[in-house]
Scaffold this motif. Structure first.
Motif, mmCIF file in Angstrom:
data_model
loop_
_atom_site.group_PDB
_atom_site.id
_atom_site.type_symbol
_atom_site.label_atom_id
_atom_site.label_comp_id
_atom_site.label_asym_id
_atom_site.label_seq_id
_atom_site.Cartn_x
_atom_site.Cartn_y
_atom_site.Cartn_z
ATOM 1 N N HIS A 259 59.537 20.297 -73.880
ATOM 2 C CA HIS A 259 58.150 20.756 -73.882
ATOM 3 C C HIS A 259 57.781 21.210 -75.292
ATOM 4 C CE1 HIS A 259 59.653 24.892 -73.708
ATOM 5 N NE2 HIS A 259 60.428 24.493 -72.708
ATOM 6 N N GLY A 260 56.506 21.434 -75.516
ATOM 7 C CA GLY A 260 55.994 21.739 -76.852
ATOM 8 C C GLY A 260 56.628 22.942 -77.506
ATOM 9 N N GLU B 94 52.275 26.853 -67.035
ATOM 10 C CA GLU B 94 52.742 25.496 -66.757
ATOM 11 C C GLU B 94 53.257 24.864 -68.054
ATOM 12 O OE1 GLU B 94 50.051 21.934 -65.794
ATOM 13 O OE2 GLU B 94 50.569 22.822 -63.844
ATOM 14 N N ARG B 95 54.394 24.207 -67.956
ATOM 15 C CA ARG B 95 54.980 23.541 -69.126
ATOM 16 C C ARG B 95 55.096 22.059 -68.850
ATOM 17 N NH1 ARG B 95 59.501 27.595 -71.607
ATOM 18 N NH2 ARG B 95 57.976 29.133 -72.254
ATOM 19 N N THR B 96 54.569 21.286 -69.765
ATOM 20 C CA THR B 96 54.637 19.832 -69.647
ATOM 21 C C THR B 96 55.808 19.339 -70.473
ATOM 22 O OG1 THR B 96 52.237 19.741 -69.394
ATOM 23 C CG2 THR B 96 53.347 17.696 -70.003
ATOM 24 N N GLN C 163 56.486 21.635 -65.263
ATOM 25 C CA GLN C 163 57.256 22.721 -64.663
ATOM 26 C C GLN C 163 56.426 23.995 -64.670
ATOM 27 O OE1 GLN C 163 60.600 23.059 -67.301
ATOM 28 N NE2 GLN C 163 61.751 21.433 -66.289
ATOM 29 N N GLN C 164 56.636 24.830 -63.658
ATOM 30 C CA GLN C 164 56.036 26.156 -63.650
ATOM 31 C C GLN C 164 57.024 27.099 -62.998
ATOM 32 O OE1 GLN C 164 52.104 26.480 -62.057
ATOM 33 N NE2 GLN C 164 51.797 28.469 -62.977
ATOM 34 N N GLU C 165 57.648 27.909 -63.822
ATOM 35 C CA GLU C 165 58.675 28.840 -63.331
ATOM 36 C C GLU C 165 58.224 30.270 -63.599
ATOM 37 O OE1 GLU C 165 62.268 27.690 -65.307
ATOM 38 O OE2 GLU C 165 62.179 25.659 -64.530
ATOM 39 N N GLY C 166 57.261 30.737 -62.842
ATOM 40 C CA GLY C 166 56.808 32.107 -62.979
ATOM 41 C C GLY C 166 55.935 32.380 -64.191
#
Length: 168
Positions: free
Chosen positions: A17-18, A65-67, A59-62
């Motif tokens: 991710h970025g 959102e991460r692409t 992904q989104q872990e709490g």
């Protein structure tokens, strides 16, 4: 330096991710200007648009959102092309050091002496960094030291030529 190609190289290892790309860029290229997050994401959008990268997952872990981005086959081909391309030597003298001396002419000797001191101070800093740095930091310091050394040799030549002009 081509930010697009550096990011492709980092993506070639695995999807990222970025935030991770920015962090790895700054760690692996310690002598380079740190990337801004906006630059990372704008570059990723261009790589995606050009078919060199694609969204692998979100992904989104709490948290936010991460692409995750992955390199495509086209991206691997572009990276290979870039890695195989020989960097052409600079065709023109374009550094500000040279420009100042060219403009100052015979009056440049004081500037050159001060610049030599600044170069030597920076070389001492870089040498100290090498002692406690990572392999990437050591390579960056070696690269910078050798360029500074070349500048110092040119400064000495310029001082000598200016002295010859004064004596002529």
């Amino acid at each position: 330096m081509s930010t697009s190609h550096v990011l492709l190289g980092l993506l070639a290892e695995r999807p990222k991710h970025g935030y991770e790309l920015k962090k790895e860029h700054d760690e692996r290229l310690p002598g380079a200007r740190p990337l801004a997050y906006g630059q990372v994401y704008a570059t990723l959008q261009r790589l995606e648009r050009d078919g060199f990268a694609e969204v692998a997952e979100t992904q989104q872990e709490g948290g936010p959102e991460r692409t995750m981005y992955a390199i495509t086959d086209g991206g691997r081909a572009e990276l290979a092309r870039w890695l195989d391309t020989v960097e052409p030597p600079a065709p023109y003298v374009s550094g500000s050091l040279f420009a100042r001396v060219a403009v100052a002419g015979a009056r440049a000797d004081g500037y050159l002496v001060r610049q030599r001191e600044a170069h030597l101070a920076r070389m001492r800093e870089l040498t100290a960094e090498k002692a406690s740095g990572s392999p990437a930091r050591t390579l960056a310091a070696d690269y910078a030291l050798q360029h500074l050394d070349a500048d110092l040799r040119w400064i000495e030549t310029a001082l000598s030529r200016l002295k010859e002009e004064d004596n002529a």
